[in-house]
Write a protein that holds these residues in place. Structure first.
Motif, PDB file in Angstrom:
ATOM      1  N   VAL A 113      -8.238   3.370   3.044  1.00 27.02           N
ATOM      2  CA  VAL A 113      -9.122   2.944   1.948  1.00 27.02           C
ATOM      3  C   VAL A 113      -9.699   4.159   1.217  1.00 27.02           C
ATOM      4  O   VAL A 113      -9.693   4.217  -0.025  1.00 27.02           O
ATOM      5  CB  VAL A 113     -10.266   2.060   2.491  1.00 27.02           C
ATOM      6  N   VAL A 126      -7.813  -2.596   1.344  1.00 30.17           N
ATOM      7  CA  VAL A 126      -8.999  -3.390   1.672  1.00 30.17           C
ATOM      8  C   VAL A 126      -8.605  -4.671   2.400  1.00 30.17           C
ATOM      9  O   VAL A 126      -9.297  -5.127   3.326  1.00 30.17           O
ATOM     10  CB  VAL A 126      -9.801  -3.707   0.394  1.00 30.17           C
ATOM     11  N   LEU A 127      -7.466  -5.263   1.986  1.00 30.40           N
ATOM     12  CA  LEU A 127      -7.009  -6.507   2.599  1.00 30.40           C
ATOM     13  C   LEU A 127      -6.339  -6.298   3.953  1.00 30.40           C
ATOM     14  O   LEU A 127      -6.192  -7.248   4.730  1.00 30.40           O
ATOM     15  CB  LEU A 127      -6.021  -7.220   1.655  1.00 30.40           C
ATOM     16  N   LEU A 151      -4.523   1.277  -8.141  1.00 26.57           N
ATOM     17  CA  LEU A 151      -5.521   0.222  -7.951  1.00 26.57           C
ATOM     18  C   LEU A 151      -4.979  -0.876  -7.035  1.00 26.57           C
ATOM     19  O   LEU A 151      -5.698  -1.373  -6.152  1.00 26.57           O
ATOM     20  CB  LEU A 151      -5.921  -0.363  -9.299  1.00 26.57           C
ATOM     21  N   VAL A 152      -3.723  -1.250  -7.239  1.00 30.56           N
ATOM     22  CA  VAL A 152      -3.090  -2.250  -6.370  1.00 30.56           C
ATOM     23  C   VAL A 152      -3.074  -1.762  -4.924  1.00 30.56           C
ATOM     24  O   VAL A 152      -3.368  -2.522  -3.988  1.00 30.56           O
ATOM     25  CB  VAL A 152      -1.659  -2.555  -6.867  1.00 30.56           C
ATOM     26  N   ILE A 170      -6.542  -2.078  -3.388  1.00 30.20           N
ATOM     27  CA  ILE A 170      -6.824  -3.477  -3.030  1.00 30.20           C
ATOM     28  C   ILE A 170      -6.084  -3.852  -1.750  1.00 30.20           C
ATOM     29  O   ILE A 170      -6.631  -4.523  -0.863  1.00 30.20           O
ATOM     30  CB  ILE A 170      -6.427  -4.409  -4.194  1.00 30.20           C
ATOM     31  N   TYR A 200       0.837  -1.211   0.000  1.00 35.67           N
ATOM     32  CA  TYR A 200       0.000   0.000   0.000  1.00 35.67           C
ATOM     33  C   TYR A 200       0.867   1.254   0.000  1.00 35.67           C
ATOM     34  O   TYR A 200       0.679   2.165  -0.821  1.00 35.67           O
ATOM     35  CB  TYR A 200      -0.914   0.013   1.230  1.00 35.67           C
TER      36      TYR A 200
END
Length: 410
Positions: free
Chosen positions: A283, A398-399, A391-392, A395, A219
């Motif tokens: 996020v 979110v994880l 975008l990565v 994601i 992130y």
């Protein structure tokens, strides 16, 4: 002198923070003088990317070793020698007559600058009480981002006296800073208001084996590559091509990215602590960064004022990577130094790779044509990986688990 009052702690912090400013200034210099370097060295887009990236390769490699050095030997002497070597590397870069020499000089500059942020925070820990650490850390990061907004004055100076002379003046200023650090900065045996902790062993394998550590690093790296790939090298040429601006005006437009970063780093650090949440602001920032960067690159006919506003927002949202450092500390407070050092290593390694990646894509889209022959479409194609990385990063956020709601690990 009492570490809780008086001018000495603030003077020490100011001198150390000035090295952080120089570090960030040197990150964006290749962006301002890209055309000059291309003409001076006959360098292709890939070579320009490598010249810029050598700084980040060295910076990334040394993040963990630097932490071990200042823990073992204190901060004053390592910081002094680092600033001195940074000055000599900068002077060597100003006199380079080939891309190979320029890359070596940039590598030395990056290796020396690796001591800047960690060294400054170690001095904060030593000279200020614990309750001021987060405030001073945020101020240090803001100082660095201010350095990244210096594109306009640097561009004006380059236009007035030339790129070599401008870089040489920076090296001279760093020599003066090295003398001041030698004269003023001192180490303390124990941090103010704290006792020295007992040495810790183990834990490193546990850090590296935890998927959350890697997700957090992904992130932090993905969402902030725009600062280096766009703001640090390819943003000014792109803005010149799209809006038909000269170097000074294009650099001024590009500085909106870092102005947003200044505001965002202070805001997201505060809002995360205020809400008692890490994941939620990460996020939301990931969504905002992805949407605004995609609009900047792909919305046709965007007016310059809209581009500036969008660039400010991209910088603001992308600065949420600062929360990742808090996550790294939350996950492993007992081995926070290694955890944060690993995060920084991943971030700067990704930063180093991003500049030549864009350069190679530019070269592929217009082989042999040079910077002057590139079209806005060529730049949009080459900068598209930054959108994918956003975008990565989204994601990954979110994880990521909420670290403030779970017990800290040893």
């Amino acid at each position: 002198m009492n570490g809780k009052s008086g001018l000495l702690p603030w003077l020490i912090w100011t001198l150390a923070a000035l090295f952080v400013v120089f570090n960030y200034v040197q990150q964006v210099v290749p962006n301002i003088i890209a055309d000059d370097l291309s003409h001076a060295f006959g360098a292709s887009e890939s070579t320009l990317g490598n010249i810029a990236a050598c700084y980040f390769y060295a910076y990334a490699i040394l993040q963990i070793p630097v932490g071990l050095i200042v823990d073992r030997y204190g901060t004053r002497w390592p910081l002094f020698w680092a600033i001195l070597l940074a000055a000599l590397g900068t002077l060597a870069f100003s006199q380079a007559h080939g891309s190979g020499g320029a890359q070596i000089a940039r590598f030395v500059m990056g290796a020396s600058a690796a001591f800047s942020f960690i060294g400054c925070l170690k001095l904060v820990q030593a000279w200020f009480p614990p309750e001021k650490f987060s405030t001073l850390a945020g101020m240090t990061n803001t100082a660095g981002m201010l350095g990244m907004t210096c594109g306009v004055p640097i561009a004006v100076l380059v236009k007035s006296i030339g790129w070599r002379e401008t870089v040489a003046w920076m090296g001279g200023a760093e020599l003066i800073l090295a003398v001041l650090v030698f004269a003023v900065v001192r180490d303390r045996v124990a941090p103010v208001g704290q006792t020295m902790p007992a040495p810790q062993t183990g834990g490193i394998s546990g850090v590296l084996a935890n998927p959350q550590v890697w997700i957090n690093a992904i992130y932090a790296t993905s969402i902030s590559l725009v600062y280096v790939a766009f703001g640090g090298l390819w943003g000014t040429p792109y803005i010149q091509k799209v809006y038909d601006l000269d170097t000074v005006a294009a650099a001024g437009t590009g500085s909106y990215l870092f102005l947003g970063g200044i505001v965002g780093s202070l805001f997201f650090g505060w809002i995360s602590d205020y809400l008692g949440k890490r994941k939620l602001p990460m996020v939301l920032a990931g969504v905002g960064a992805l949407v605004t960067l995609a609009c900047l690159l792909y919305v046709p006919g965007l007016p310059l004022i809209g581009f500036k506003a969008g660039l400010f927002l991209v910088g603001c949202f992308s600065s949420a990577n600062i929360i990742s450092y808090a996550v790294a500390r939350d996950l492993y407070p007992k081995t926070a130094g290694f955890s944060i050092g690993f995060l920084s290593t991943c971030y700067f390694a990704g930063s180093a790779a991003s500049q030549p990646l864009v350069g190679m894509l530019l070269e592929h889209s217009n082989p042999g044509g040079g910077l002057a022959a590139l079209t806005p479409g060529d730049y949009r194609f080459a900068l598209s990986p930054l959108v994918i990385f956003m975008l990565v990063g989204l994601i990954a956020s979110v994880l990521l688990r909420e670290t403030l709601n779970e017990p800290a690990r040893r």
